[in-house]
Design an enzyme around this catalytic site. Structure first.
Site, PDB file in Angstrom:
ATOM      1  CG  HIS A 189      29.712  44.073  15.897  1.00  0.00           C
ATOM      2  ND1 HIS A 189      30.862  44.738  15.551  1.00  0.00           N
ATOM      3  CD2 HIS A 189      29.739  43.976  17.251  1.00  0.00           C
ATOM      4  CE1 HIS A 189      31.555  45.044  16.625  1.00  0.00           C
ATOM      5  NE2 HIS A 189      30.906  44.584  17.674  1.00  0.00           N
ATOM      6  CD  GLU A 207      31.472  43.684  23.801  1.00  0.00           C
ATOM      7  OE1 GLU A 207      31.180  42.741  24.579  1.00  0.00           O
ATOM      8  OE2 GLU A 207      32.299  43.575  22.879  1.00  0.00           O
TER       9      GLU A 207
END
Length: 718
Positions: A441, A519
Site C-alpha cells: 500500500h 499486516e
C-alpha cells in the site's frame, strides 16, 4: 497446581458486587461467587471451544476451504436481514434521464457524488448497518458503493458485482436522447420504445456512424458475449427477467440474517421491488422514478416453511411512504409514466426537502480543495495543495511518457525483457500473458511519522494515494490487465487496490478481501513511535520486535481499542478461526449470556503472520486464480508481503529480516521461475536496488529468471 490458577483466570471472574473480607483474593480484588465461577466454566465446557492458536482451519490433515472475504457470522436470533436499495448517483452525461445510457459506462458527476453522500448520511442518521453489498459492473454504480462504504467506514465488506443488475442494454440507442432517436427512427418508433415492454432497440450495427460505443469490445462483458449469456439488445421485459437470479442470491442472504445493500439502476431496482411486492412487468416498468440519494428500506419476516416474506408496514408508515412518493413525483415530475406505480411496503428515508437539506450541507464540498481522485474518498484524501511527493509522481510519469517508455521490465540481469514475457503462466483469450503483481500500500501518515501501524486502520496519506495512482498508470502503460484482485481488510490496502484499478479503468473487477492478508499484528507497540521504542528498550530489543522472525512484541490488552476483538469487522465477520476460551468467558460474564468470541491475534511474529498469509496463497489464491491462468493483483502490507516473498522466492528465515518492501511499487512475480521483476518507468535506472530501498538482502528478490518457452503452456506451480 501449587502455584494456584493463572492470574488471568482470577482476573476473568472479578466482579463489582459487594464482597466480604473473606472473599477478597487480594487488596482491592473481589471475586465472583462460586456459582458464577461454576456457571462460567460450564459455559466454556459446553461451548466446546479450543484454547490453542490454529493459524489456518484444518480437517483430517487437509485445509478446510475458506470463503474468501468477509462472510459474516450467523445471526440466529435476529430473523431476516434488512434490504437497502440505492439508485446510483447522477452520471456525468449532462441530463442522463433524457438519454439512453444503457451499458455505456460514464462515471458519476460531482452532483452524483453529493447525492450518494446524502444517501450514506441518511443511512447513518437512521442507524442502518450493512453486512454485504450487491451492485452491477457499471462504473457509476461501483463508485456509488465505494462512496457509501467510505462514509459508513465499512469498505472491508464484500461487494458482489453482477452484470444482471446492470441497466438495460439499449443497442444503437446508447448515448442518444429522445430527440435524436425520433430524428433517426421516427416518432412512432420512439413512442413504441416509451410504451411497450417488448419493443426491442436496434442492434449496434444500426448505430449512427458517429457512435463509438461497442459493449462487446469492453472487457467487463467479453466473457458474456463469448458465452452467449447476453443479447445484442434487450427489451424491457428481458432486462427485468435477468434480475431474477441476482434477486435469489440476495434473498438467500437476507434469509440468513444479513443486511444487504443493493446499488443498481432504475430498471434493475424496479425489478427487485416487483419481486418483493408481486408486481407485473408492466407495473415494474411504470415504477416511480426512484430518487437518487434516497435509500429505500424493506424489512422481512419468516413466513410458512421459512419462506422470506416482506413485512407489511403499519398504516401510518404506509401513509408516510405514499406522501413521500407523491412529493417526489411533484418535485421531479412523473417521468415517462403519467401514473407511476408506487412501492407499498418500502420505506423512503427522505423526502425532497430532506435531500435539499443534505445538498445544502454538502455545498461546501464544491469549493473544497481538489481531491486526488475524482471524489471517491469524499474529503479523506483531499489536500490543501499538491504535496512534493504528488508533484514528483506526476513529473516522473510525464517524463516517462514524454520519453517514449518501452514495455520492459528490469532486474539484476540488466537485460530488458518485453512485458509479454514477464510471466510464464497460461495464455488467456486475446493472447494476453498471465501477470501476478504484488504491491505494498501507499504511504500513510503513520509511515511518515515512523509509527508501528499493524492492524490499526489508518488511511492513505496524500503521498500514498499518489503512489498508488502512479503505480496504476505504470501498469496501464505496460498494457497490464488483471482478472481478480486480492487485498486485506485494512483501508490503506483496499484504497491502494481501488486507485490502481481506477487508473486501469477496471473498477468492475472482483476484489476479494481477507483478513489473512492483513499486516502483522504489533500488539502493544501499535501506534507507538519506533524512535521512542528504540530509545526506551534498546537497539537489540527493537530489532527483535521489528524484524525478528519468531519474536513477538508484547501482547495487547483484551480491552485495548487496538485489540481486533473490539473491532466489529473481526468479531462479526471472521469465521475461519476457533473460539477463545479466555475471551469467551470474559465477554459472556460481561454480557450475562453465552457470547462466543473468536481467537484473534493480540500480537504476531513474522512467522505467525506467514502462517496465515501463505496458506491463503496456497489454498485460495493459487487454485482459484493462479492455476486458472488468471492475472492477479495483490495489495497488502509490508510484513504480509515479506512473508509471501520468503515463501515464493525461497528466502531463508535468517535472511528475510534484511528484506524491505517499498510502498507503491508493483512487483511482478513470475510464478514459473519464482523471481521478481519491476516495470521499467523510463527513468533509465535498470537496477531496482539502486532505485528503491529493498533492504540489505533485497538482491534475494531479484534472481535471474530462466523461462523455458516450451513450458509456457503448462500450469504454473505455486
Amino acid at each position: 497446581r501449587a502455584a494456584g490458577p493463572p492470574r488471568w483466570w482470577l482476573w476473568a471472574f472479578e466482579t463489582d458486587a459487594p464482597a466480604s473480607p473473606a472473599s477478597m483474593a487480594g487488596p482491592g480484588r473481589r471475586l465472583a461467587a462460586p456459582g458464577v465461577v461454576l456457571s462460567a466454566l460450564t459455559i466454556a465446557c459446553l461451548a466446546g471451544i479450543g484454547t490453542g492458536a490454529i493459524p489456518f482451519p484444518r480437517k483430517s490433515g487437509n485445509i478446510v476451504r475458506m470463503l474468501p472475504g468477509a462472510t459474516g457470522r450467523v445471526k440466529s436470533n435476529t430473523g431476516p436481514g434488512t434490504l437497502i436499495l440505492v439508485r446510483n448517483g447522477l452520471p456525468n452525461w449532462g441530463l442522463p434521464d433524457e438519454r439512453f445510457i444503457g451499458w455505456a459506462d460514464p462515471d458519476l458527476s460531482e452532483e452524483g457524488q453529493m447525492e450518494v453522500r446524502s444517501a450514506a448520511r441518511l443511512l447513518v442518521e437512521s442507524g442502518h448497518t450493512i453486512d454485504t453489498v450487491h451492485t452491477s459492473h457499471m462504473k457509476r454504480s461501483i463508485r456509488t458503493v465505494w462512496i457509501i462504504l467510505h462514509e459508513l467506514e465499512r469498505i472491508y465488506l464484500p461487494v458482489s458485482k453482477d452484470w444482471r443488475l446492470a441497466a438495460r442494454r439499449c443497442g444503437a440507442l446508447t448515448g442518444l436522447d429522445e430527440e435524436g432517436v425520433a430524428r433517426r427512427w421516427g416518432e412512432t418508433f420512439l413512442s413504441e420504445m416509451r410504451t411497450s415492454i417488448d419493443a426491442r432497440p436496434p442492434t449496434l450495427r444500426e448505430a449512427p456512424p458517429d457512435s463509438e460505443y461497442r459493449a462487446s469490445k469492453e472487457r467487463p462483458f467479453v466473457h458474456l458475449v463469448e458465452s452467449n449469456d447476453i443479447l445484442d439488445t434487450e427489451t424491457i421485459s428481458e432486462a427485468l427477467e435477468r434480475v431474477e437470479p441476482a434477486w435469489k442470491s440476495i434473498a438467500a442472504q437476507l434469509g440468513s440474517g444479513k443486511n444487504v445493500l443493493v446499488v443498481g439502476h432504475q430498471l434493475s431496482l424496479a425489478a427487485i421491488v416487483a419481486e418483493i411486492e408481486g408486481l407485473s412487468k408492466e407495473q415494474a416498468d411504470a415504477m416511480i422514478s426512484i430518487p437518487r440519494g434516497c435509500p429505500l428500506i424493506y424489512r422481512f419476516q419468516k413466513g410458512p416453511k421459512g419462506a422470506l416474506c416482506v413485512s407489511e408496514p403499519s398504516e401510518s408508515a404506509m401513509k408516510k411512504t405514499a406522501q413521500r412518493c407523491a412529493a417526489f413525483v411533484e418535485h421531479f415530475g412523473p417521468g415517462r409514466n403519467r401514473e407511476p406505480v408506487l412501492p407499498r411496503f418500502a420505506e423512503f428515508l427522505a423526502d425532497p426537502s430532506d435531500l435539499e437539506r443534505m445538498s445544502r450541507e454538502q455545498t461546501s464540498l464544491r469549493d473544497a480543495p481538489t481531491c486526488i481522485t475524482s471524489g471517491a474518498f469524499g474529503t479523506e484524501l483531499c489536500a490543501v495543495g499538491p504535496s512534493e511527493d504528488m508533484e514528483r509522481a506526476e513529473l516522473e510519469l510525464a517524463s516517462s511518457a514524454a520519453g517514449g517508455t518501452t514495455s520492459t521490465v528490469s532486474g539484476l540481469s540488466r537485460e530488458p525483457v518485453t512485458s509479454l514475457e514477464i510471466a510464464s503462466g497460461r495464455r488467456k483469450s486475446g493472447d494476453q500473458p498471465q501477470v501476478v503483481a504484488i504491491i505494498r500500500h501507499g504511504k500513510t501518515e503513520h509511515n511518515k511519522l515512523g509509527l508501528f501501524t499493524g492492524w490499526e486502520d489508518v488511511p492513505l496519506a496524500a503521498e500514498g494515494a499518489a503512489e498508488a495512482m502512479a503505480a496504476g498508470r505504470l501498469l496501464a502503460q505496460h498494457g497490464v490487465q488483471f482478472d481478480v484482485v486480492y487485498t486485506s481488510w485494512l483501508s490503506r490496502s483496499i484504497s491502494t487496490a481501488w486507485l490502481v484499478l481506477e487508473q486501469l479503468d477496471a473498477l468492475w473487477l472482483p476484489i476479494v478481501k481477507s483478513w489473512r492478508l492483513n499486516e502483522r499484528m504489533y500488539g502493544r507497540l501499535t501506534g507507538l513511535s519506533k524512535r521512542m521504542v528504540r530509545t526506551k528498550f534498546g537497539e537489540q530489543q527493537f530489532k527483535m520486535w521489528r524484524r525478528g522472525y519468531t519474536t513477538r512484541p508484547p501482547p495487547v490488552s483484551s480491552f485495548s481499542p487496538m485489540y481486533p476483538g473490539n473491532d466489529d469487522r473481526y468479531v462479526t465477520y471472521v469465521t475461519d478461526v476457533r473460539n477463545s476460551v479466555r475471551e469467551t468467558v470474559i465477554r459472556s460474564i460481561e454480557a450475562g449470556h453465552l457470547e462466543l468470541h473468536p481467537k484473534l491475534p493480540k500480537h504476531e511474529s513474522l512467522k505467525d503472520c506467514m502462517e496465515r498469509t501463505i496458506p491463503y496463497w496456497r489454498d485460495v489464491i493459487a487454485p482459484e486464480a493462479i492455476h486458472a491462468g488468471k492475472s492477479v493483483l495483490i495489495a497488502s502490507s509490508e510484513n504480509a508481503i515479506r512473508g509471501l516473498m520468503m515463501h515464493l522466492c525461497d528466502i531463508p528465515p535468517d535472511k528475510i529480516v534484511g528484506v524491505e518492501i517499498p510502498t507503491g511499487v508493483p512487483l511482478i512475480y513470475d510464478v514459473k521461475s519464482k523471481c521478481i521483476r519491476i516495470l521499467d518507468d523510463g527513468s533509465g535506472v535498470t537496477d531496482p536496488l539502486e532505485k528503491y530501498n529493498f533492504g540489505s538482502n533485497g538482491h534475494l528478490l531479484f534472481q535471474p529468471c530462466q523461462v523455458d518457452p516450451d513450458d509456457e503452456a503448462q500450469a504454473p506451480s505455486a
